[in-house]
Design a protein around this motif. Structure first.
Motif, PDB file in Angstrom:
ATOM      1  N   ASN A 235      41.293  37.678  30.857  1.00  0.00           N
ATOM      2  CA  ASN A 235      40.878  38.880  31.578  1.00  0.00           C
ATOM      3  C   ASN A 235      41.972  39.354  32.537  1.00  0.00           C
ATOM      4  OD1 ASN A 235      38.982  40.878  31.990  1.00  0.00           O
ATOM      5  ND2 ASN A 235      37.961  39.805  33.655  1.00  0.00           N
ATOM      6  N   TRP A 238      44.857  40.902  30.427  1.00  0.00           N
ATOM      7  CA  TRP A 238      44.364  41.774  29.360  1.00  0.00           C
ATOM      8  C   TRP A 238      45.231  43.017  29.190  1.00  0.00           C
ATOM      9  CZ3 TRP A 238      42.066  41.585  25.095  1.00  0.00           C
ATOM     10  CH2 TRP A 238      41.478  42.706  24.501  1.00  0.00           C
ATOM     11  N   LYS A 242      45.978  44.264  25.388  1.00  0.00           N
ATOM     12  CA  LYS A 242      45.009  45.171  24.757  1.00  0.00           C
ATOM     13  C   LYS A 242      45.644  46.242  23.874  1.00  0.00           C
ATOM     14  CE  LYS A 242      44.634  48.093  28.913  1.00  0.00           C
ATOM     15  NZ  LYS A 242      43.702  48.597  29.933  1.00  0.00           N
TER      16      LYS A 242
END
Length: 371
Positions: A235, A238, A242
């Motif tokens: 997270n 990310w 992404k």
């Protein structure tokens, strides 16, 4: 060769030089004696005979001196070669020590950065959670208020339907509904509220993951969930992933593992960022975990460009990097390997040029267990 032995050798040469000087002196004296001899001297000249004898002795002394000098030179050469080797060994030891010091300094710097991030995260979490809390509360109240307004609108719509078709109030109400797009608002407002609530939940999750990633008590050993640490670190990084990779999760059930969670999160972060950077355009990063032979293992696999064998052999060396100058320090994997080693674990690598790379971290499930 010791200093004492060298002095003795020089002393022997000096004594030989004295004997040579004495022989030359005697030869000169005999030569002078021969020069004063009469021309009508009969028989063998004793001076000439003495000169020949002393010349033979001088030749022997000179040969002895040459041999002594040769031995002294050999011994000196050996001593100098030994000193050169010793200096070279000292240089290598100093270079290795300097490398270890620099690596340790960088590790300490990384630890200090993590500690600073942990303190910053705690402060940011406090500052963010306050407005997030009242915004979340306001959204809850707003949702309730919107529901009430929609119920009021429904009541007016029921009253409107009871009015005659040619009633002026009915025409006015229909016009107001058309201008306000009541049907669209009735469908869109709940969606906006749900998305806002989901966004607030996302913010809370990010803050929690940041605190987990670099916790203030990072120096403490504790039983940790490696899957959770991997997810929270994912997270955090990310944004690096992404746009380039799809993340596939094949995580198994893991028992709690004794470790320093913040340090393991640092390892996960290095491997995840490397995986993303190995993918040039688009690809897949697969996260796997499980247990085997008394160890918990976590794998981070990418479909990037992979590594040839000669790079794999050096990938954990301090300051070794295949990245352009200024793009990497070559310390990420070295520090990761050191952290895993301090946890009595190991990192395995499988890679093939053009086929991607898989890093597997193995940690013992029981304290004190050997690799």
């Amino acid at each position: 060769m010791t200093a004492g032995a060298w002095c003795e050798e020089l002393g022997a040469i000096a004594r030989t030089d004295e004997r040579i000087s004495e022989a030359i002196g005697r030869i000169n004296a005999l030569a002078l004696q021969r020069g004063r001899g009469t021309d009508d001297a009969q028989g063998e000249d004793p001076a000439e005979t003495g000169i020949e004898a002393h010349l033979m002795g001088l030749v022997g002394l000179l040969a002895e001196r040459c041999r002594a000098l040769a031995v002294a030179n050999e011994q000196l050469d050996a001593q100098l070669a030994e000193q050169v080797c010793e200096r070279e060994r000292e240089r290598r030891v100093l270079a290795e020590a300097a490398t270890r010091v620099e690596q340790t300094q960088n590790q300490l710097l990384q630890s200090e950065k993590l500690a600073a991030v942990g303190q910053l995260a705690a402060g940011v979490a406090h500052e963010i959670n306050n407005p997030v809390g009242f915004v979340s509360s306001n959204l809850g109240s707003l949702t309730s208020y919107v529901d009430r307004l929609f119920r009021v609108i429904e009541a007016y719509e029921r009253l409107e339907s009871e009015l005659p078709a040619d009633h002026p109030a009915r025409a006015t109400a229909q016009k107001a509904r058309t201008i306000a797009e009541i049907d669209y608002l009735r469908a869109d407002i709940p969606d906006l509220l749900r998305e806002s609530v989901d966004g607030l939940a996302r913010i809370k999750h990010i803050v929690a993951d940041l605190k987990d990633f670099s916790h203030a008590d990072e120096g403490e050993w504790q039983d940790a969930d490696l899957n959770r640490g991997l997810e929270s670190t994912l997270n955090i990084v990310w944004n690096e992933i992404k746009y380039k990779a799809e993340v596939v999760r094949e995580l198994g059930d893991l028992p709690p593992v004794r470790c320093i969670p913040a340090q393991m999160n640092q390892v996960f972060m290095n491997l995840l960022v490397n995986a993303a950077q190995a993918i040039e355009t688009s690809g897949t990063i697969t996260l796997r975990s499980g247990t085997m032979d008394g160890h918990a293992w976590v794998e981070i696999a990418d479909t990037g460009k992979g590594m040839p064998p000669e790079v794999q052999q050096r990938i954990f060396e301090p300051f070794f990097t295949t990245k352009p100058i200024g793009k990497g320090t070559g310390l990420g994997l070295s520090i990761s390997a050191d952290i895993v080693k301090r946890h009595n674990g190991r990192i395995e690598i499988r890679s093939q040029s053009g086929r991607g790379t898989t890093f597997r971290i193995l940690l013992p499930l029981h304290p004190g267990q050997r690799r």
